[in-house]
Write a protein that holds these residues in place. Structure first.
Motif, mmCIF file in Angstrom:
data_model
loop_
_atom_site.group_PDB
_atom_site.id
_atom_site.type_symbol
_atom_site.label_atom_id
_atom_site.label_comp_id
_atom_site.label_asym_id
_atom_site.label_seq_id
_atom_site.Cartn_x
_atom_site.Cartn_y
_atom_site.Cartn_z
ATOM 1 N N ASN A 247 -5.388 54.446 12.341
ATOM 2 C CA ASN A 247 -4.879 54.453 10.975
ATOM 3 C C ASN A 247 -5.398 55.558 10.429
ATOM 4 O O ASN A 247 -4.676 55.876 9.240
ATOM 5 C CB ASN A 247 -4.910 53.167 10.361
ATOM 6 N N THR A 248 -6.556 56.175 10.546
ATOM 7 C CA THR A 248 -7.039 57.331 10.087
ATOM 8 C C THR A 248 -7.551 58.326 10.842
ATOM 9 O O THR A 248 -8.261 58.062 11.926
ATOM 10 C CB THR A 248 -8.302 56.673 9.261
ATOM 11 N N SER B 124 0.244 54.785 7.997
ATOM 12 C CA SER B 124 0.561 53.343 7.674
ATOM 13 C C SER B 124 2.046 53.157 7.783
ATOM 14 O O SER B 124 3.062 53.964 7.910
ATOM 15 C CB SER B 124 0.203 53.052 6.142
ATOM 16 N N ASN C 286 2.043 52.372 15.760
ATOM 17 C CA ASN C 286 1.506 53.799 15.342
ATOM 18 C C ASN C 286 1.763 54.704 16.287
ATOM 19 O O ASN C 286 1.716 54.631 17.397
ATOM 20 C CB ASN C 286 -0.133 53.545 15.128
ATOM 21 N N GLU D 164 7.184 53.729 6.275
ATOM 22 C CA GLU D 164 6.302 54.668 7.233
ATOM 23 C C GLU D 164 5.611 55.872 6.473
ATOM 24 O O GLU D 164 6.615 56.452 5.620
ATOM 25 C CB GLU D 164 7.112 54.993 8.337
#
Length: 125
Positions: free
Chosen positions: A76-77, A25, A30, A2
Protein backbone atom coordinates in the motif's frame (compact mmCIF):
# COMPACT_ATOMS: atom_id res chain seq x y z
CA UNK A 1 -12.44 4.76 -4.01
CA UNK A 2 -9.36 3.76 -5.96
CA UNK A 3 -6.60 6.29 -5.57
CA UNK A 4 -2.91 6.98 -5.56
CA UNK A 5 -1.83 9.85 -3.35
CA UNK A 6 1.66 11.29 -3.50
CA UNK A 7 3.39 13.17 -0.70
CA UNK A 8 6.87 14.38 0.20
CA UNK A 9 7.59 16.86 -2.55
CA UNK A 10 9.23 20.18 -1.83
CA UNK A 11 12.16 22.45 -2.52
CA UNK A 12 15.80 21.57 -1.93
CA UNK A 13 19.19 22.82 -2.99
CA UNK A 14 21.35 20.94 -5.42
CA UNK A 15 22.94 17.94 -3.77
CA UNK A 16 20.05 17.52 -1.36
CA UNK A 17 17.63 14.68 -0.86
CA UNK A 18 13.89 14.11 -0.80
CA UNK A 19 11.71 11.12 -0.11
CA UNK A 20 8.44 10.79 -1.97
CA UNK A 21 5.66 8.47 -0.88
CA UNK A 22 2.73 7.00 -2.77
CA UNK A 23 -0.24 5.70 -0.83
CA UNK A 24 -2.24 3.10 -2.72
CA UNK A 25 -5.81 2.56 -1.59
CA UNK A 26 -9.21 1.32 -2.70
CA UNK A 27 -7.98 -1.29 -5.19
CA UNK A 28 -8.95 -4.93 -4.88
CA UNK A 29 -6.56 -6.42 -5.59
CA UNK A 30 -3.78 -3.82 -5.44
CA UNK A 31 -1.90 -3.12 -8.66
CA UNK A 32 1.26 -5.20 -8.75
CA UNK A 33 3.45 -2.58 -10.38
CA UNK A 34 3.83 0.92 -8.99
CA UNK A 35 6.05 3.48 -10.65
CA UNK A 36 7.19 7.04 -10.41
CA UNK A 37 7.08 9.32 -13.44
CA UNK A 38 8.02 12.97 -13.74
CA UNK A 39 7.23 15.84 -16.04
CA UNK A 40 9.35 18.94 -16.23
CA UNK A 41 8.04 22.19 -17.74
CA UNK A 42 8.01 21.96 -21.52
CA UNK A 43 9.04 18.31 -21.53
CA UNK A 44 7.28 15.01 -21.97
CA UNK A 45 6.49 12.85 -19.01
CA UNK A 46 9.14 10.23 -18.38
CA UNK A 47 9.42 7.12 -16.26
CA UNK A 48 11.82 7.29 -13.33
CA UNK A 49 11.53 4.06 -11.33
CA UNK A 50 9.18 1.11 -10.99
CA UNK A 51 8.69 -1.75 -8.58
CA UNK A 52 6.83 -5.04 -8.82
CA UNK A 53 5.13 -5.05 -5.44
CA UNK A 54 4.74 -8.83 -5.22
CA UNK A 55 8.34 -9.84 -5.92
CA UNK A 56 10.25 -6.62 -5.23
CA UNK A 57 11.79 -6.41 -8.67
CA UNK A 58 12.79 -2.86 -9.57
CA UNK A 59 13.63 -0.92 -12.70
CA UNK A 60 15.20 2.51 -13.14
CA UNK A 61 15.61 5.04 -15.88
CA UNK A 62 19.22 5.86 -16.64
CA UNK A 63 18.74 9.30 -15.09
CA UNK A 64 17.78 7.69 -11.79
CA UNK A 65 20.32 4.91 -11.50
CA UNK A 66 22.69 5.34 -8.57
CA UNK A 67 20.78 8.31 -7.14
CA UNK A 68 17.18 7.21 -6.68
CA UNK A 69 15.83 4.18 -4.86
CA UNK A 70 12.29 2.85 -5.10
CA UNK A 71 11.03 0.76 -2.21
CA UNK A 72 7.85 -0.34 -0.51
CA UNK A 73 6.69 -0.64 3.07
CA UNK A 74 3.94 -2.99 1.98
CA UNK A 75 1.60 -3.29 -0.97
CA UNK A 76 0.00 0.00 0.00
CA UNK A 77 2.95 2.39 0.26
CA UNK A 78 5.75 2.91 -2.22
CA UNK A 79 8.60 5.35 -1.70
CA UNK A 80 11.10 7.08 -3.93
CA UNK A 81 14.27 8.11 -2.15
CA UNK A 82 16.06 10.76 -4.20
CA UNK A 83 19.64 11.72 -3.43
CA UNK A 84 22.16 14.03 -5.08
CA UNK A 85 19.33 16.02 -6.58
CA UNK A 86 20.14 18.40 -9.39
CA UNK A 87 18.19 21.30 -10.95
CA UNK A 88 17.34 19.07 -13.91
CA UNK A 89 15.39 16.85 -11.51
CA UNK A 90 12.90 19.66 -11.04
CA UNK A 91 9.51 18.37 -12.14
CA UNK A 92 6.11 17.24 -11.02
CA UNK A 93 6.48 13.66 -9.84
CA UNK A 94 3.57 11.29 -10.36
CA UNK A 95 2.81 7.92 -8.89
CA UNK A 96 1.30 5.45 -11.34
CA UNK A 97 0.18 1.83 -11.18
CA UNK A 98 -0.81 -1.08 -13.36
CA UNK A 99 -1.66 -4.75 -13.27
CA UNK A 100 0.54 -7.23 -15.14
CA UNK A 101 0.82 -11.00 -15.46
CA UNK A 102 4.42 -10.99 -16.67
CA UNK A 103 6.89 -9.44 -14.19
CA UNK A 104 9.10 -8.40 -17.12
CA UNK A 105 6.64 -5.59 -17.73
CA UNK A 106 8.11 -3.74 -14.77
CA UNK A 107 10.64 -2.58 -17.39
CA UNK A 108 7.95 -1.05 -19.61
CA UNK A 109 6.80 2.51 -19.08
CA UNK A 110 3.55 1.88 -20.93
CA UNK A 111 0.02 0.83 -19.95
CA UNK A 112 -0.14 2.69 -16.68
CA UNK A 113 -3.85 3.37 -16.26
CA UNK A 114 -3.91 4.61 -12.69
CA UNK A 115 -2.34 7.94 -11.76
CA UNK A 116 -1.98 10.21 -8.78
CA UNK A 117 -2.28 13.99 -8.85
CA UNK A 118 1.44 14.62 -8.60
CA UNK A 119 3.78 16.38 -6.22
CA UNK A 120 6.17 19.19 -7.08
CA UNK A 121 9.90 18.75 -6.65
CA UNK A 122 12.04 21.85 -7.11
CA UNK A 123 15.83 21.75 -6.97
CA UNK A 124 17.69 25.05 -6.90
CA UNK A 125 21.33 25.55 -7.84
Amino acid sequence: QEQLVESGGGSVQAGGSLRLSCAVSGYNPNPNIVAWFRQAPGKEREGVAAIHTQIGRTYYADSAKGRFTISQDNANTVHLEMNSLQPEDTAIYYCAAKFVFNPDYVESWTHYFYWGQGTQVTVSS
